[in-house]
Scaffold this active site. Structure first.
Site, short mmCIF file in Angstrom:
data_model
loop_
_atom_site.label_atom_id
_atom_site.label_comp_id
_atom_site.label_asym_id
_atom_site.label_seq_id
_atom_site.Cartn_x
_atom_site.Cartn_y
_atom_site.Cartn_z
N HIS A 1 -6.87 -0.09 83.14
CA HIS A 1 -6.38 -0.81 84.33
C HIS A 1 -5.31 -1.83 83.95
O HIS A 1 -5.45 -2.56 82.96
CB HIS A 1 -7.53 -1.53 85.02
CG HIS A 1 -7.12 -2.40 86.16
ND1 HIS A 1 -6.51 -1.91 87.29
CD2 HIS A 1 -7.23 -3.75 86.36
CE1 HIS A 1 -6.26 -2.90 88.13
NE2 HIS A 1 -6.68 -4.03 87.58
N SER A 2 -4.22 -1.88 84.74
CA SER A 2 -3.21 -2.91 84.63
C SER A 2 -2.66 -3.03 83.20
O SER A 2 -2.10 -2.08 82.66
CB SER A 2 -3.79 -4.24 85.13
OG SER A 2 -2.80 -5.22 85.27
N TYR A 3 -2.86 -4.17 82.54
CA TYR A 3 -2.36 -4.37 81.18
C TYR A 3 -3.06 -3.44 80.18
O TYR A 3 -2.52 -3.15 79.11
CB TYR A 3 -2.54 -5.83 80.74
CG TYR A 3 -1.67 -6.22 79.57
CD1 TYR A 3 -0.39 -6.71 79.77
CD2 TYR A 3 -2.13 -6.10 78.26
CE1 TYR A 3 0.42 -7.07 78.70
CE2 TYR A 3 -1.33 -6.45 77.18
CZ TYR A 3 -0.06 -6.93 77.41
OH TYR A 3 0.75 -7.27 76.34
#
Length: 416
Positions: A292-294
């Protein structure tokens, strides 16, 4: 509060009067001094003087909150959701209270990973000495021995820790949407081994000693006159700082320093370390990632550093609103081609779940997560991701690549 406003107004008036009466150098000096005093007073910081002590409970029960049968955080007495503005006009105190609760939530999720999901806690580095800073990950008992499938979970950046997608969701929504527990339970049910990374646990904080807090004396071979002048300036600066300290920092919060964890000092380092010492050593024929995300950026960096190994071992990668960038990370053509075939990014969008979304970058297909909220993308795409993994295994066995989106909405890519 009114008293502080009166003080501030009085100082402002004095500065204006001094400016009107400016004449000789003495008046100018006074004006400058008043301006300096006024510029140094931050009303928000000044308000700290009236703050209650920054001392909070260390248990959920102490906060008078509990998770109900639906996994929602509720007040023990009223049954109401969490209230951020517990004390009016004390935003900083409320924020500190929220952060204290967040730390308790983190420990609570760790307990759930061990008790409900039956994962074991593994210390990093694997050869850590007793005295050095340490981190840890969680894994199922069969993570390294499962011959079939292994699921690896990587959360995003910020305050979240192993087992979480978003602290805000855990506190304001429920455990299902905010934690990785649904993924872990589903994976175990479907015969996966599981490894939960902890990429934000990069250092420990220790209190600075008095010698570390105070500026060190200059031992250079400077002329005595210059050194005396510098010492005088430092003393005056310290005197001014101490004068304002009772306003700026009434709670006397401790000054800390960071001690980084060996080979795990960043999310990227952590992902590579766990790959080298655990994932690459696993027996699983099919390794799957949810990042997720980073966490997506950390996976792409892992791929750059261990391209051949990742291609050989990883079957499919599900990204959720990943912030990776193939240009900024200087991703080579062979990796981009592999990502187009084996990855899918579920992004925040107003479109229905799994609808293809155009991308300006030549990496993996992008489809809608069925929500416009970044932090919800992992939860909303949850059922689609496991279908994507199942198709990936089928495609691998039949040498046909999986289609992550509806056939009518398949993304077309052109060679750049």
């Amino acid at each position: 509060m009114c008293a502080y406003l009166h003080i501030l107004n009085l100082l402002t008036v004095l500065v204006m009067m001094a400016q009107l009466q400016q004449g000789g150098p003495d008046e100018k000096e006074k004006t400058t001094a008043l301006k300096d005093l006024l510029s140094r007073i931050d009303l928000d910081e000044l308000m700290k003087k009236d703050e209650p002590p920054l001392e909070f409970p260390d248990t959920l029960e102490g906060f008078e909150y509990i998770f109900n049968e639906k996994g929602q955080l509720r007040h023990i007495k009223t049954g109401e959701p969490f209230v951020f503005n517990y004390r009016e006009d004390l935003h900083r105190w409320n924020q500190k209270r929220y952060e204290a609760l967040g730390e308790i939530i983190t420990k609570y999720v760790y307990q759930l990973l061990q008790k409900e999901c039956h994962l074991k806690k593994v210390t990093l580095p694997v050869d850590a000495t007793e005295s050095e800073p340490k981190s840890f990950i969680f894994m199922s008992e069969d993570a390294l021995t499962n011959p079939d499938k292994l699921l690896v979970l990587i959360h995003g950046n910020g305050v979240v820790r192993a087992g979480q997608w978003a602290r805000r969701l855990i506190i304001n929504e429920d455990l299902d949407s905010g934690t990785q527990i649904p993924y872990i339970k589903r994976a175990v049910e479907e015969g996966y081994g599981v490894i939960v990374l902890n990429p934000n646990e990069n250092y420990i904080e220790v209190e600075k000693t008095k010698a570390q807090v105070q500026p060190s004396s200059d031992s250079s071979d400077e002329p005595a006159e210059k050194r005396e002048r510098k010492d005088k300036i430092q003393k005056e600066t310290k005197k001014r700082r101490d004068f304002y300290e009772k306003y700026r920092n009434p709670q006397k919060e401790k000054e800390t320093m960071q001690m980084y964890i060996r080979d795990n000092g960043s999310p990227e380092e952590h992902a590579i370390y766990v790959w080298d010492h655990f994932i690459s050593q696993s027996a699983a024929e099919n390794v799957f990632f949810v990042a997720h995300s980073y966490g997506g950026l950390a996976f792409v960096e892992l791929m750059i550093q261990r391209e051949a190994e990742v291609k050989n071992k990883v079957t499919a990668v599900a990204l959720t609103d990943s912030v990776h960038n193939v240009w900024h990370q200087e991703v080579g053509k062979t990796i981009r081609e592999w990502m187009r075939e084996n990855c899918c990014n579920w992004v925040s969008s107003s479109e229905p779940l799994d609808t293809s979304v155009e991308s300006m970058l030549p990496d993996c297909p992008r489809v809608s997560a069925g929500t416009e909220r970044h932090e919800l993308t992992s939860w909303k795409s949850f059922p689609s991701i496991f279908k994507f993994f199942s198709k990936a295994v089928e495609a691998k066995n039949s040498s046909v690549k999986p289609t992550p989106t509806r056939r009518s909405n398949r993304i077309k890519y052109e060679e750049l």
